[in-house]
Motif scaffolding. Structure first.
Motif, PDB file in Angstrom:
ATOM      1  N   MET A 209      60.574  -5.736   4.360  1.00  0.00           N
ATOM      2  CA  MET A 209      59.834  -6.932   4.747  1.00  0.00           C
ATOM      3  C   MET A 209      60.611  -8.199   4.445  1.00  0.00           C
ATOM      4  N   LEU A 210      61.482  -8.140   3.450  1.00  0.00           N
ATOM      5  CA  LEU A 210      62.302  -9.292   3.093  1.00  0.00           C
ATOM      6  C   LEU A 210      63.632  -9.286   3.835  1.00  0.00           C
ATOM      7  N   VAL A 211      64.257  -8.121   3.931  1.00  0.00           N
ATOM      8  CA  VAL A 211      65.609  -8.033   4.484  1.00  0.00           C
ATOM      9  C   VAL A 211      65.617  -8.250   5.987  1.00  0.00           C
ATOM     10  N   VAL A 212      64.669  -7.632   6.703  1.00  0.00           N
ATOM     11  CA  VAL A 212      64.703  -7.691   8.172  1.00  0.00           C
ATOM     12  C   VAL A 212      64.599  -9.126   8.695  1.00  0.00           C
ATOM     13  N   PRO A 213      63.591  -9.928   8.307  1.00  0.00           N
ATOM     14  CA  PRO A 213      63.534 -11.290   8.848  1.00  0.00           C
ATOM     15  C   PRO A 213      64.737 -12.150   8.459  1.00  0.00           C
ATOM     16  N   MET A 214      65.204 -12.026   7.210  1.00  0.00           N
ATOM     17  CA  MET A 214      66.324 -12.854   6.780  1.00  0.00           C
ATOM     18  C   MET A 214      67.618 -12.437   7.481  1.00  0.00           C
ATOM     19  N   ALA A 215      67.816 -11.137   7.678  1.00  0.00           N
ATOM     20  CA  ALA A 215      69.015 -10.675   8.381  1.00  0.00           C
ATOM     21  C   ALA A 215      68.990 -11.137   9.830  1.00  0.00           C
ATOM     22  N   VAL A 216      67.837 -11.045  10.481  1.00  0.00           N
ATOM     23  CA  VAL A 216      67.727 -11.487  11.873  1.00  0.00           C
ATOM     24  C   VAL A 216      67.961 -12.989  11.982  1.00  0.00           C
ATOM     25  N   SER A 217      67.390 -13.764  11.066  1.00  0.00           N
ATOM     26  CA  SER A 217      67.583 -15.216  11.115  1.00  0.00           C
ATOM     27  C   SER A 217      69.032 -15.593  10.866  1.00  0.00           C
ATOM     28  N   PHE A 218      69.709 -14.875   9.968  1.00  0.00           N
ATOM     29  CA  PHE A 218      71.121 -15.165   9.708  1.00  0.00           C
ATOM     30  C   PHE A 218      71.969 -14.870  10.943  1.00  0.00           C
ATOM     31  N   LEU A 219      71.705 -13.741  11.597  1.00  0.00           N
ATOM     32  CA  LEU A 219      72.466 -13.401  12.807  1.00  0.00           C
ATOM     33  C   LEU A 219      72.175 -14.392  13.933  1.00  0.00           C
ATOM     34  N   SER A 222      74.050 -17.592  13.461  1.00  0.00           N
ATOM     35  CA  SER A 222      75.470 -17.533  13.777  1.00  0.00           C
ATOM     36  C   SER A 222      75.722 -17.490  15.281  1.00  0.00           C
ATOM     37  N   MET A 223      74.685 -17.218  16.087  1.00  0.00           N
ATOM     38  CA  MET A 223      74.873 -17.077  17.532  1.00  0.00           C
ATOM     39  C   MET A 223      74.307 -18.247  18.329  1.00  0.00           C
ATOM     40  N   TRP A 224      73.232 -18.875  17.826  1.00  0.00           N
ATOM     41  CA  TRP A 224      72.584 -19.964  18.554  1.00  0.00           C
ATOM     42  C   TRP A 224      72.348 -21.144  17.627  1.00  0.00           C
ATOM     43  N   ASP A 225      71.860 -22.227  18.200  1.00  0.00           N
ATOM     44  CA  ASP A 225      71.583 -23.432  17.429  1.00  0.00           C
ATOM     45  C   ASP A 225      70.099 -23.768  17.481  1.00  0.00           C
ATOM     46  N   ALA A 226      69.609 -24.267  16.356  1.00  0.00           N
ATOM     47  CA  ALA A 226      68.292 -24.892  16.233  1.00  0.00           C
ATOM     48  C   ALA A 226      67.181 -24.081  16.879  1.00  0.00           C
ATOM     49  N   TRP A 227      66.505 -24.678  17.893  1.00  0.00           N
ATOM     50  CA  TRP A 227      65.313 -24.056  18.452  1.00  0.00           C
ATOM     51  C   TRP A 227      65.605 -22.706  19.087  1.00  0.00           C
ATOM     52  N   THR A 228      66.763 -22.552  19.727  1.00  0.00           N
ATOM     53  CA  THR A 228      67.093 -21.259  20.329  1.00  0.00           C
ATOM     54  C   THR A 228      67.207 -20.179  19.262  1.00  0.00           C
ATOM     55  N   ALA A 229      67.863 -20.506  18.161  1.00  0.00           N
ATOM     56  CA  ALA A 229      67.994 -19.538  17.070  1.00  0.00           C
ATOM     57  C   ALA A 229      66.640 -19.210  16.468  1.00  0.00           C
ATOM     58  N   ALA A 230      65.776 -20.216  16.325  1.00  0.00           N
ATOM     59  CA  ALA A 230      64.443 -19.973  15.772  1.00  0.00           C
ATOM     60  C   ALA A 230      63.633 -19.065  16.693  1.00  0.00           C
ATOM     61  N   GLY A 231      63.682 -19.343  17.997  1.00  0.00           N
ATOM     62  CA  GLY A 231      62.950 -18.515  18.947  1.00  0.00           C
ATOM     63  C   GLY A 231      63.465 -17.087  18.991  1.00  0.00           C
ATOM     64  N   MET A 232      64.770 -16.919  18.955  1.00  0.00           N
ATOM     65  CA  MET A 232      65.345 -15.572  18.986  1.00  0.00           C
ATOM     66  C   MET A 232      65.046 -14.824  17.693  1.00  0.00           C
ATOM     67  N   THR A 233      64.975 -15.549  16.588  1.00  0.00           N
ATOM     68  CA  THR A 233      64.603 -14.896  15.320  1.00  0.00           C
ATOM     69  C   THR A 233      63.205 -14.304  15.411  1.00  0.00           C
ATOM     70  N   VAL A 234      62.269 -15.078  15.934  1.00  0.00           N
ATOM     71  CA  VAL A 234      60.895 -14.587  16.071  1.00  0.00           C
ATOM     72  C   VAL A 234      60.836 -13.419  17.049  1.00  0.00           C
ATOM     73  N   ALA A 235      61.552 -13.533  18.166  1.00  0.00           N
ATOM     74  CA  ALA A 235      61.511 -12.483  19.181  1.00  0.00           C
ATOM     75  C   ALA A 235      62.096 -11.170  18.669  1.00  0.00           C
ATOM     76  N   VAL A 236      63.273 -11.236  18.065  1.00  0.00           N
ATOM     77  CA  VAL A 236      63.913 -10.018  17.570  1.00  0.00           C
ATOM     78  C   VAL A 236      63.108  -9.418  16.417  1.00  0.00           C
ATOM     79  N   TRP A 237      62.602 -10.279  15.540  1.00  0.00           N
ATOM     80  CA  TRP A 237      61.782  -9.776  14.439  1.00  0.00           C
ATOM     81  C   TRP A 237      60.538  -9.072  14.952  1.00  0.00           C
ATOM     82  N   ALA A 238      59.900  -9.649  15.997  1.00  0.00           N
ATOM     83  CA  ALA A 238      58.694  -9.029  16.552  1.00  0.00           C
ATOM     84  C   ALA A 238      59.002  -7.651  17.130  1.00  0.00           C
TER      85      ALA A 238
END
Length: 263
Positions: A209-219, A222-238
């Motif tokens: 529960m701790l590792v998955v969201p933080m690992a996805v947000s870190f990746l 490193s690939m996108w900026d700002a809102w795009t990275a935030a949106g992709m973090t939520v999408a991949v985590w979901a």
């Protein structure tokens, strides 16, 4: 035989009462986590806007520097007052701490820490002149001659706040699911019905529960900026969190057909 029949309902009532207390505890924890995740979610747009403003900042013009404009990168030339090895942080990491001679405009008037093994740690000496770049209330970088170093703590990791928020969101969902499960078991005990085995929640699941969201947000960072990275973090985590939670609940339901797993 009569005594056993009397003790069994009494034991079932005790288990039902304990499960109701568990349900109440999980529900209260879920409400607390829900409040924390809501507050964290409200802060995310502010953090992303802060990051975007920093990443879009440009060097100040001379007139802007003179007026102390905060939304551009200011370069401040100042004399070093002291430069020495020091300890920083709770772990006492080795750093090279530098203080500038007054008068120096904020935030360059605060001491800053360089890498103890960096180039500037071997070059910067008291009485020498350095260039400090600042943005708003943030110290960005230090330069002397041809050597420079970016300072830590820059506002360019807002996506990690998204990961922390998702940790709270996932924990909130698990808490409410646990409350529902405890209430369901309480009803089963009270009615004398068989109880479905619980889904085990060990360290491995808690850590995920701790590792998955933080690992996805870190990746994503490193690939996108700002809102795009935030949106992709939520999408991949979901894509990971929802199937994993659903699979655990299905496993619990399928357990009705077989023997109870060992706890």
């Amino acid at each position: 035989m009569a005594r056993e029949m009397t003790e069994q309902p009494a034991g079932a009532r005790d288990r039902a009462r304990h499960e109701r207390l568990y349900a109440l505890g999980w529900a209260l924890l879920g409400l607390v986590l829900l409040g924390l995740s809501t507050v964290a979610g409200i802060l995310i747009p502010r953090q992303i806007a802060y990051e975007e403003a920093f990443l879009g900042a440009r060097p100040c013009a001379d007139t802007q520097t003179a007026r102390g404009t905060e939304d551009c990168l200011r370069t401040i030339r100042a004399t070093v007052l002291s430069a020495q090895e020091a300890k920083a942080g709770p772990k006492g990491a080795d750093v090279f701490r530098v203080r500038l001679q007054a008068p120096v405009p904020a935030p360059a008037d605060r001491p800053f820490d360089l890498r103890s093994n960096g180039d500037l740690a071997h070059l910067v000496k008291p009485g020498e002149e350095v260039e400090v770049t600042t943005w708003r209330d943030v110290q960005v970088s230090v330069r002397q001659g041809g050597a420079g170093e970016t300072l830590p703590g820059l506002p360019d990791e807002a996506t990690m706040y998204v990961g922390l928020t998702l940790v709270l969101v996932w924990a909130t969902a698990v808490a409410f699911i646990a409350a529902f499960g405890s209430a369901r078991r309480a009803r089963c005990h009270a009615a004398g019905r068989p109880v479905t085995p619980r889904v085990g929640f060990g360290w491995a699941k808690a850590l995920s529960m701790l590792v998955v969201p933080m690992a996805v947000s870190f990746l994503s960072l490193s690939m996108w900026d700002a809102w795009t990275a935030a949106g992709m973090t939520v999408a991949v985590w979901a894509l990971i969190a929802f199937p994993a939670t659903f699979a655990a609940l299905r496993w619990d339901r399928d357990g009705e057909a077989g023997p109870a797993p060992a706890r």
